[in-house]
Design an enzyme around this catalytic site. Structure first.
Site, PDB file in Angstrom:
ATOM      1  N   HIS A   1      80.639  44.350  23.179  1.00  0.00           N
ATOM      2  CA  HIS A   1      80.121  43.655  24.365  1.00  0.00           C
ATOM      3  C   HIS A   1      81.238  43.465  25.409  1.00  0.00           C
ATOM      4  CE1 HIS A   1      77.371  40.597  26.278  1.00  0.00           C
ATOM      5  NE2 HIS A   1      78.535  40.226  26.799  1.00  0.00           N
ATOM      6  N   GLU A   2      82.355  42.906  24.982  1.00  0.00           N
ATOM      7  CA  GLU A   2      83.457  42.655  25.920  1.00  0.00           C
ATOM      8  C   GLU A   2      84.068  43.967  26.406  1.00  0.00           C
ATOM      9  OE1 GLU A   2      83.834  39.810  27.223  1.00  0.00           O
ATOM     10  OE2 GLU A   2      82.475  38.822  25.819  1.00  0.00           O
TER      11      GLU A   2
ATOM     12  N   HIS B   1      82.073  45.091  29.361  1.00  0.00           N
ATOM     13  CA  HIS B   1      82.444  44.401  30.609  1.00  0.00           C
ATOM     14  C   HIS B   1      83.741  44.989  31.168  1.00  0.00           C
ATOM     15  CE1 HIS B   1      79.427  41.345  30.493  1.00  0.00           C
ATOM     16  NE2 HIS B   1      79.882  40.714  29.429  1.00  0.00           N
TER      17      HIS B   1
ATOM     18  N   ASP C   1      75.038  36.374  30.981  1.00  0.00           N
ATOM     19  CA  ASP C   1      75.319  37.478  31.905  1.00  0.00           C
ATOM     20  C   ASP C   1      74.081  37.784  32.733  1.00  0.00           C
ATOM     21  OD1 ASP C   1      77.838  37.837  30.803  1.00  0.00           O
ATOM     22  OD2 ASP C   1      77.151  39.335  29.371  1.00  0.00           O
TER      23      ASP C   1
END
Ligand code: ZN
Length: 353
Positions: free
Chosen positions: A133-134, A137, A208
């Site tokens: 997930h990170e 980003h 988000d």
């Protein structure tokens, strides 16, 4: 205000964060007739504020306030005071007589990202999901020219978040459409990465999605950045201090409401597609970033760049005497995940992490 002669020489200073609701009678000449707007400090202001706060603590010779000021865009005076205080606590924990640059760096991360929650145990699967997930980003922001630079990416739980991608927003006062569109895409980088690499969706992307939707709606209704043209839709009556909900006064037709919804959806769809194609076409880089996060837990901007370019990272710096936080004692100055580090974002604007 009454009772003073005009030659009494009394100066009265007052502060408010709601100048819009002041009684005009207060603002008449002879009363509070001068206004000084106090915004967030710029780099010179931050350096001077730091100079005031470090007077109270013994700092080592290697401390460079200018470097610290440049690395803390978006910090308020209170954030800076907090950072100096945290740095002093760090030094005290390590039994040092002086506060060093290293203490300041740790304190900066704590103020930026919230305290680490070392007591919070994540399963291997949760860590894997967070890492991808990170990584999503981080990768999307790296590929967008208009994005803010990354500060760090971490999968150590901080505050309410399982992981955080922190940006350094710079001393911005104005935001372009390209910048906001980049932020929308970055917000979806996390969700897209989960879908592509783990074939799942998780609640982790909730904030988000919320902040991206909110931002897209503002772009349409407030900033005139859509096909509907430069108009404001909806007047807001904010009565937060009266404990009431923010009432949205609708001043447009059903048909316009439908068009607004369509434009918001179009902005979101484009951002999602942009994030999707970036993440999909950099699968190798994604695997490398996620693996590095799982191994090291925190990587900085330079390391993200190296991983995207396929370079080998230098060996991990040994955890040089990192003082452990009292776990669970979450002190959250700036909200992580779902909010970027910039309190100097346009009023109330959301901010994808
Ligand atoms: Zn996220």
């Amino acid at each position: 205000m009454d009772g003073f002669e005009s030659n009494d020489g009394v100066i009265l200073v007052a502060a408010t964060n709601r100048p819009d609701v002041l009684d005009p009678a207060l603002l008449r000449p002879g009363r509070f007739d001068r206004r000084v707007v106090v915004g967030l400090p710029d780099v010179r202001g931050r350096e001077e504020i730091l100079r005031v706060h470090v007077k109270k603590v013994p700092v080592s010779d290697d401390t460079n306030l200018n470097v610290l000021a440049r690395g803390t865009p978006g910090f308020s005076g209170a954030d800076l005071a907090n950072m100096v205080n945290e740095a002093a606590l760090n030094a005290a924990r390590m039994n040092r007589k002086q506060v060093t640059m290293y203490d300041f760096e740790l304190a900066k991360d704590k103020v930026l990202m919230g305290a680490e929650r070392k007591s919070m145990l994540l399963t291997e699967e949760e860590k894997r999901v967070t890492a991808y997930h990170e990584a999503g980003h981080a990768l999307v922001s790296f590929r967008h020219v208009h994005s803010d630079p990354i500060h760090k990416v971490t999968i150590i739980p901080r505050g309410m978040a399982l992981g955080v991608t922190i940006f350094l927003p710079g001393d911005r006062h104005n935001y372009t459409r390209e910048y906001l569109e980049a932020n929308l895409a970055i917000a979806y980088g996390g969700r897209v990465a989960e879908e592509i690499f783990l074939n799942q969706m998780s609640t982790g992307a909730g904030s988000d999605i919320e902040s991206a939707t909110d931002l897209a709606r503002r772009m349409v209704c407030e900033y005139g950045m859509s096909r509907l043209g430069p108009l404001t839709f909806g007047k807001k009556e904010e009565q937060i201090f009266l404990g009431r909900e923010i009432a949205q006064h609708r001043d447009f037709s059903e048909e316009t409401a439908r068009q607004i919804d369509l434009e918001v959806r179009r902005l979101i769809d484009e951002a999602y597609q942009s994030a999707h194609s970036i993440v999909e076409s950099h699968a190798d880089a994604m695997h490398r970033i996620a693996a590095a996060l799982l191994e090291r837990e925190t990587i900085d901007a330079e390391e993200v760049r190296m991983l995207i370019e396929g370079l080998v990272l230098p060996p991990m710096r040994s955890n040089l005497a990192t003082p452990s936080d009292t776990g669970g004692n979450v002190q959250q100055v700036l909200k992580p995940e779902g909010t970027r580090s910039g309190p100097n974002y346009p009023e109330g604007s959301p901010s994808p992490a």
